[in-house]
Design a protein around this motif. Structure first.
Motif, PDB file in Angstrom:
ATOM      1  N   GLY A  53       0.840  -1.194   0.000  1.00 47.41           N
ATOM      2  CA  GLY A  53       0.000   0.000   0.000  1.00 47.41           C
ATOM      3  C   GLY A  53       0.871   1.240   0.000  1.00 47.41           C
ATOM      4  O   GLY A  53       2.039   1.172   0.370  1.00 47.41           O
ATOM      5  N   SER A  55       2.565   4.931   0.784  1.00 43.54           N
ATOM      6  CA  SER A  55       3.139   5.498   1.993  1.00 43.54           C
ATOM      7  C   SER A  55       2.049   6.156   2.828  1.00 43.54           C
ATOM      8  O   SER A  55       1.245   6.927   2.321  1.00 43.54           O
ATOM      9  N   GLN A 104      10.905  -0.603  10.939  1.00 43.92           N
ATOM     10  CA  GLN A 104      11.209   0.205   9.758  1.00 43.92           C
ATOM     11  C   GLN A 104      12.421   1.109  10.034  1.00 43.92           C
ATOM     12  O   GLN A 104      13.236   1.347   9.151  1.00 43.92           O
ATOM     13  N   GLU A 181       9.178  -3.318   6.022  1.00 39.24           N
ATOM     14  CA  GLU A 181      10.080  -2.810   4.999  1.00 39.24           C
ATOM     15  C   GLU A 181      11.514  -3.325   5.216  1.00 39.24           C
ATOM     16  O   GLU A 181      12.469  -2.550   5.255  1.00 39.24           O
ATOM     17  N   GLY A 184      14.187  -2.228   2.540  1.00 44.51           N
ATOM     18  CA  GLY A 184      14.184  -0.845   2.050  1.00 44.51           C
ATOM     19  C   GLY A 184      15.570  -0.279   1.827  1.00 44.51           C
ATOM     20  O   GLY A 184      15.772   0.568   0.966  1.00 44.51           O
ATOM     21  N   HIS A 213       7.390  -2.277   0.005  1.00 43.95           N
ATOM     22  CA  HIS A 213       7.135  -1.513  -1.220  1.00 43.95           C
ATOM     23  C   HIS A 213       7.817  -2.160  -2.416  1.00 43.95           C
ATOM     24  O   HIS A 213       7.745  -1.634  -3.522  1.00 43.95           O
ATOM     25  N   TYR A 242       2.346  -7.288  -6.556  1.00 43.92           N
ATOM     26  CA  TYR A 242       2.426  -6.041  -5.809  1.00 43.92           C
ATOM     27  C   TYR A 242       1.222  -5.156  -6.044  1.00 43.92           C
ATOM     28  O   TYR A 242       0.604  -4.661  -5.131  1.00 43.92           O
ATOM     29  N   THR A 246       1.016  -0.666 -10.934  1.00 49.97           N
ATOM     30  CA  THR A 246       2.443  -0.451 -11.209  1.00 49.97           C
ATOM     31  C   THR A 246       3.024  -1.453 -12.191  1.00 49.97           C
ATOM     32  O   THR A 246       2.597  -2.574 -12.276  1.00 49.97           O
TER      33      THR A 246
ATOM     34  N   GLN D 104      19.975   9.078   4.648  1.00 47.15           N
ATOM     35  CA  GLN D 104      19.408   7.730   4.628  1.00 47.15           C
ATOM     36  C   GLN D 104      18.515   7.508   5.859  1.00 47.15           C
ATOM     37  O   GLN D 104      17.488   6.847   5.783  1.00 47.15           O
ATOM     38  N   SER D 157       4.532   8.414   9.218  1.00 48.89           N
ATOM     39  CA  SER D 157       4.977   7.101   8.758  1.00 48.89           C
ATOM     40  C   SER D 157       6.392   7.246   8.202  1.00 48.89           C
ATOM     41  O   SER D 157       6.885   8.351   7.963  1.00 48.89           O
ATOM     42  N   GLY D 158       7.069   6.106   8.011  1.00 40.03           N
ATOM     43  CA  GLY D 158       8.444   6.133   7.519  1.00 40.03           C
ATOM     44  C   GLY D 158       8.574   6.922   6.225  1.00 40.03           C
ATOM     45  O   GLY D 158       9.454   7.769   6.073  1.00 40.03           O
ATOM     46  N   GLY D 159       7.678   6.621   5.282  1.00 36.70           N
ATOM     47  CA  GLY D 159       7.760   7.289   3.987  1.00 36.70           C
ATOM     48  C   GLY D 159       7.501   8.784   4.097  1.00 36.70           C
ATOM     49  O   GLY D 159       8.098   9.587   3.378  1.00 36.70           O
ATOM     50  N   GLU D 160       6.625   9.146   5.025  1.00 40.01           N
ATOM     51  CA  GLU D 160       6.337  10.577   5.195  1.00 40.01           C
ATOM     52  C   GLU D 160       7.562  11.306   5.759  1.00 40.01           C
ATOM     53  O   GLU D 160       7.903  12.404   5.315  1.00 40.01           O
ATOM     54  N   ARG D 163       9.961  11.927   3.061  1.00 43.22           N
ATOM     55  CA  ARG D 163       9.588  13.040   2.171  1.00 43.22           C
ATOM     56  C   ARG D 163       9.845  14.394   2.820  1.00 43.22           C
ATOM     57  O   ARG D 163      10.178  15.362   2.145  1.00 43.22           O
ATOM     58  N   GLU D 181      19.431   7.140  -0.860  1.00 37.44           N
ATOM     59  CA  GLU D 181      18.317   6.197  -0.795  1.00 37.44           C
ATOM     60  C   GLU D 181      17.001   6.929  -0.542  1.00 37.44           C
ATOM     61  O   GLU D 181      16.257   6.571   0.364  1.00 37.44           O
ATOM     62  N   GLY D 184      13.756   4.668  -0.442  1.00 36.18           N
ATOM     63  CA  GLY D 184      13.804   3.379   0.257  1.00 36.18           C
ATOM     64  C   GLY D 184      12.537   3.050   0.999  1.00 36.18           C
ATOM     65  O   GLY D 184      12.179   1.895   1.165  1.00 36.18           O
ATOM     66  N   ASN D 185      11.832   4.075   1.488  1.00 36.95           N
ATOM     67  CA  ASN D 185      10.624   3.815   2.252  1.00 36.95           C
ATOM     68  C   ASN D 185       9.365   4.248   1.512  1.00 36.95           C
ATOM     69  O   ASN D 185       8.329   4.442   2.125  1.00 36.95           O
ATOM     70  N   LEU D 186       9.503   4.428   0.194  1.00 35.75           N
ATOM     71  CA  LEU D 186       8.350   4.921  -0.560  1.00 35.75           C
ATOM     72  C   LEU D 186       7.816   3.863  -1.513  1.00 35.75           C
ATOM     73  O   LEU D 186       8.571   3.074  -2.080  1.00 35.75           O
ATOM     74  N   ASP D 187       6.517   3.868  -1.686  1.00 38.82           N
ATOM     75  CA  ASP D 187       5.901   2.970  -2.644  1.00 38.82           C
ATOM     76  C   ASP D 187       6.232   3.438  -4.050  1.00 38.82           C
ATOM     77  O   ASP D 187       6.580   4.597  -4.262  1.00 38.82           O
ATOM     78  N   PRO D 188       6.140   2.541  -5.024  1.00 31.39           N
ATOM     79  CA  PRO D 188       6.539   2.890  -6.397  1.00 31.39           C
ATOM     80  C   PRO D 188       5.880   4.157  -6.918  1.00 31.39           C
ATOM     81  O   PRO D 188       6.557   4.994  -7.521  1.00 31.39           O
TER      82      PRO D 188
END
Ligand SMILES: Nc1ncnc2c1ncn2[C@@H]1O[C@H](COP(=O)(O)OP(=O)(O)OP(=O)(O)O)[C@@H](O)[C@H]1O
Ligand SMILES: Nc1ncnc2c1ncn2[C@@H]1O[C@H](COP(=O)(O)OP(=O)(O)OP(=O)(O)O)[C@@H](O)[C@H]1O
Ligand SMILES: [Mg+2]
Ligand SMILES: [Mg+2]
Lengths: 246, 293, 293, 246
Positions: A53, A55, A104, A181, A184, A213, A242, A246, D104, D157-160, D163, D181, D184-188
């Motif tokens: 899912g 981020s 994570q 993750e 990652g 991811h 996935y 994508t 990273q 969250s990690g991805g946030e 960013r 990297e 690394g923690n972001l969805d495609p």
């Protein structure tokens, strides 16, 4: 209370083999800040499940509920047949020993070496020194850190830290392995190695739940895939890939 | 096995967090040094006031024509009173000699005096300075007795001052005890605050509260114990080296600055106890809020 | 703009690190309270010893047959000596009255006395207690003078004790100053240690050392200032409420416990200054090692 | 000294457009612990370079040398024509303002909100409040965090978090953007968005150096690829792909 907001859930009869069960789970970090909404998930013993899912969709939050790092705002979480809401506080450490977790953000202890970090997972369950000094180097060898036992976390690369976290999570052979993750920060070759390891662990009937991811990995393993979006389950596929987008 | 783990953990943590260990140790040392200082002050005040009170006596000056029978009767009377500790007969000659030695720096003051110029007296020491007035009035006008002397209102005031001084030093040492505990607790709390993440991680990996707590408490104990030893060393050193010097230099203070080994050991033991206890309990308390993960 | 940033930053940090701010504030408050306590002790000792020394006088007892001419000559002689501050003539009647009021609690002691039983005297106050002996010997045997009295060796010893007491309180306050600074610095160092990562990140993002340091220093300043205010408030409160009570309760101590507003304000101001300075400098020093990234 | 261990390097004439230049660089974290060995890399202004290589091969170390977070044990690093070894310590912050960095491990300030974290990058260079309150929300909107300005890092969250780190790195339009990297923690899908952003930034002649394990991204962008292995440059390709082995 257990039924709050669970209008959409279908309850399978509780079986012996049920490992993780979320019933109508919602999680509000603050009022109006909903990270999970009406999540119903059943994971049986020995399953290998990918949580995917975008981020911020609630993957880590779901895993945190299983280790009781967070409590659900509504609904119930059962782990190994036990309702976590009814678990007394002093039992929580024992739950966590049965639920290995690759975080994570790694969560390594900064004042312990690689060896000591992994050994800590065995020390908390009171394993004798002999066992520790035998098993820890072995598992670190498996994740490719056999040479770096005496390093401190801040002397490791990102991927190396991640692998220490992985080693710690399954050094004590937990019933359930949660991996947030776990690849990652790893290059594809190392990732494949780690996935082989997870697969091997899974074959010893350990339940594995992995948030990721990495679509190459998901697509190549063809295991159960649960997709979250905005805190809701939007897909639950037995041999999934996935994603469609994508 | 557990014990070995806890000890190894403690040593490792003290080494890896040397800054915190040093801060905790020095805070404990300083706090207990202050506490010890106030204790010593209290002991000095005690010595001084005890000395003062011991010196409160009644002097019964004898008529120059008092018969030895009268004197003996008076002595016997006094000796049987429960408030009287001791009665000493000071002859005319002794009185003169004492006077001379009191003023030996000023020969002018005693040059012209000869035996008989100063009266003989009975010097009456009491079990407690509180009875002074009572005993004095009781013997006043006895046959052979010329005059009864004691500080009078002054004695009362002195007793008042003494008890005030004692309460002040007591209050001071209580205040300092609380202050020392608060200072040490503050340091330990900050030290643990700096490592709150570590505690959280341990909990997430499945460690029980006691498993996490014990090494931290041992750390607090070791740091506090080390600090207490430093403080005690300094106080004991000051006692051995400095205080005896003060006594030598200013003889009037030598009794104020001399402490029995026993009271010194008790006090220093108490310091170590307080330090270690605060270290141990302080760590445990400081951890509480970080253990709730 | 910069200033607004620094102030906003300071407020934000104090809020987000309340635990540290409280720890620093309370440590400063306690330390300065102890320092203030010793200062007050020093002021009390000063008052007492000043009182004692002021009371050292020479009494020149006059013969009962001294002519008024002899007395006037003696007075004039004394008045011209630079060491003499004041000469007061105490008549036989005044001497008796003073004696009565000194022993008003014990009427027995003065019942039989009448005017003439106690001699008239010249009471000589000196500019400094040190000159006592010198002046006394100088006037001894002057016409009309019967006897010269002063403490003699006792005066010398009293002066010795006084100077010792003063040095002790001075040394004590220096020790406490150092101790207070060390305690405060320890707390601040630990507080900053807990945030070493933050400092490192700021450096990596391109902040200059001063840009990082100023909010931390302001934080230290605010916390220390708050602590100093608390300490000063308690000391001033004790002065206003407690000390005057002690003076009322035990009149003999009232002079020891009365301080001029000026010396009180100076002392409290110094406390605040020391606190703020240590907070500011302590923060800056504690940061040094963490700024080297 | 500059020539130590640089026997293998070929020196191009130093040009105006040279942005980053490593000459015979080695890095020993401790004696015998070599992370980089005889690295010679030239990156010109406006280039977009991927650094790839297995975990622990020295990618992050190379980036840390450019921001002078670490100093090389041998060889020289020049950034924008300046030899970093000769840069006085008080000039280092000014170097870092010109070199935005996505770390990273994110390195967000825990006591600042998302807005304040990004604003900090502008505050250090003394930008007035008006500019800050205009640009920061704008850039956070770009990375998809427009709604989360007042959150603290531990509420993301990690991805946030990643960013936010990205937003902070280029909010002040640095000359060079280093990204370790960053996906690394972001969805495609989010990764693609971030890569578009990096590409746009690169088109405004910002030099971008990105360490990554994401072969999908590398393969689709077809930019210069430098591959490290055990601290040595084993490939430097102008329009490369992630790797031959994968
Ligand atoms: N402690 C917290 N307080 C408030 N909000 C939070 C907190 N932790 C997470 N959130 C929010 O909850 C949502 C889900 O977060 P979560 O960490 O579960 O996402 P995720 O699926 O793991 O994302 P990622 O792939 O980026 O790690 C996000 O919008 C996040 O901002
Ligand atoms: N502070 C340090 N002290 C000692 N060794 C270190 C330190 N930092 C990194 N290393 C070592 O240097 C080597 C290169 O590390 P680096 O972080 O550059 O790798 P990387 O290519 O970024 O790896 P990853 O992809 O896992 O992040 C690794 O073997 C690592 O163990
Ligand atoms: Mg997550
Ligand atoms: Mg790296």
């Amino acid at each position: 209370m257990g039924l709050a907001g669970s209008g959409l859930c279908v309850y399978p009869a509780e079986g012996d083999r049920e490992m993780i069960k979320a019933v109508g789970v919602a999680k509000d970090y603050r009022v109006g800040l909903r990270a999970l909404n009406d999540v119903c998930i059943d994971i049986t013993k020995g399953e290998f499940v990918f949580i995917v899912g975008p981020s911020g969709s609630g993957k880590s939050t779901f895993l945190k509920l299983i280790t009781k790092e967070e409590d659900p705002s509504a609904g119930e979480i059962h782990v190994a047949g036990k309702n976590l809401a009814r678990l007394p506080r002093w039992r929580v450490p024992f739950l966590r020993r049965n639920v290995g977790c690759v975080f994570q953000d790694f969560k390594l202890l900064p004042n312990k070496t690689v060896f000591q970090n992994v050994a800590f997972g065995l020390q908390v369950i009171g394993k004798p020194k002999g066992v520790i000094s035998q098993q820890v180097p072995q598992i670190l060898e498996l994740v490719g850190l056999g040479e770096k036992l005496t390093r401190y976390p801040d002397e490791l690369s990102g991927g190396e830290q991640q692998r220490v976290s992985i080693a710690r999570a399954f050094v004590n052979r937990p019933l359930i392995l949660l991996a947030d993750e776990p690849t990652g920060n790893l290059d594809p070759a190392t990732s494949v190695g780690i996935m082989r390891l997870l697969d091997r662990i899974n074959r010893t009937s350990t339940t594995v739940v992995m948030a990721t991811h990495d679509h190459a990995i998901v697509d190549s393993m063809r295991r159960r895939v649960i997709e979250l979006e905005d805190g809701e389950v939007v897909r639950d596929q037995t041999r999934g890939i996935y994603g469609v987008g994508t | 096995m557990r014990i070995r783990y806890f000890l190894a953990e403690t040593v490792n943590n003290l080494r890896r967090n040397a800054l915190m260990a040093i801060a905790a140790t020095s805070t404990v040392a300083i706090s207990l040094l202050l506490l010890g200082g106030v204790q010593i002050l209290g002991m000095i005040v005690g010595n001084i006031t005890d000395g003062w009170e011991a010196r409160i006596e009644i002097s019964g000056y004898l008529r120059s024509n008092a018969t030895s029978g009268e004197v003996r009767d008076l002595e016997a009377d006094l000796a049987q009173m429960p408030e009287v500790e001791e009665v000493i007969y000071v002859s005319e000659r002794q009185a003169l000699e004492e006077y001379r030695s009191d003023f030996e720096d000023d020969p002018a003051l005693y040059e012209g005096l000869r035996v008989g110029d100063l009266p003989a007296s009975l010097r009456i020491a009491l079990t407690d300075a509180r009875y002074t007035e009572e005993v004095a009035t009781r013997i006043e006008g006895a046959p052979g007795l010329d005059d009864v002397e004691f500080g009078g209102g002054l004695v009362r005031r002195l007793l008042q001052v003494n008890s005030l001084l004692r309460s002040i030093t007591f209050v001071l040492s209580v205040i300092l005890m609380v202050a020392a505990a608060a200072l040490i607790a503050n340091t330990i709390r900050l030290g643990i605050y700096a490592r709150r993440d570590e505690i959280g991680i341990m909990k997430l990996v499945g460690a029980t509260n006691w498993f996490i707590r014990i090494p931290f408490m041992l750390e607090g104990l070791v740091a506090a114990f080390a600090g207490a030893l430093i403080a005690v060393g300094i106080v004991a050193g000051a006692n051995a080296v400095l205080f005896s010097r003060i006594g030598d230099a200013v003889p009037i203070l030598s009794s104020a600055f001399s402490f029995s080994t026993e009271e010194m050991v008790t006090m220093l033991g108490a310091l170590i106890g307080v330090g270690a206890l605060v270290g141990l309990v302080g760590s445990a308390m400081a951890m509480r809020r970080f253990l709730e993960v």
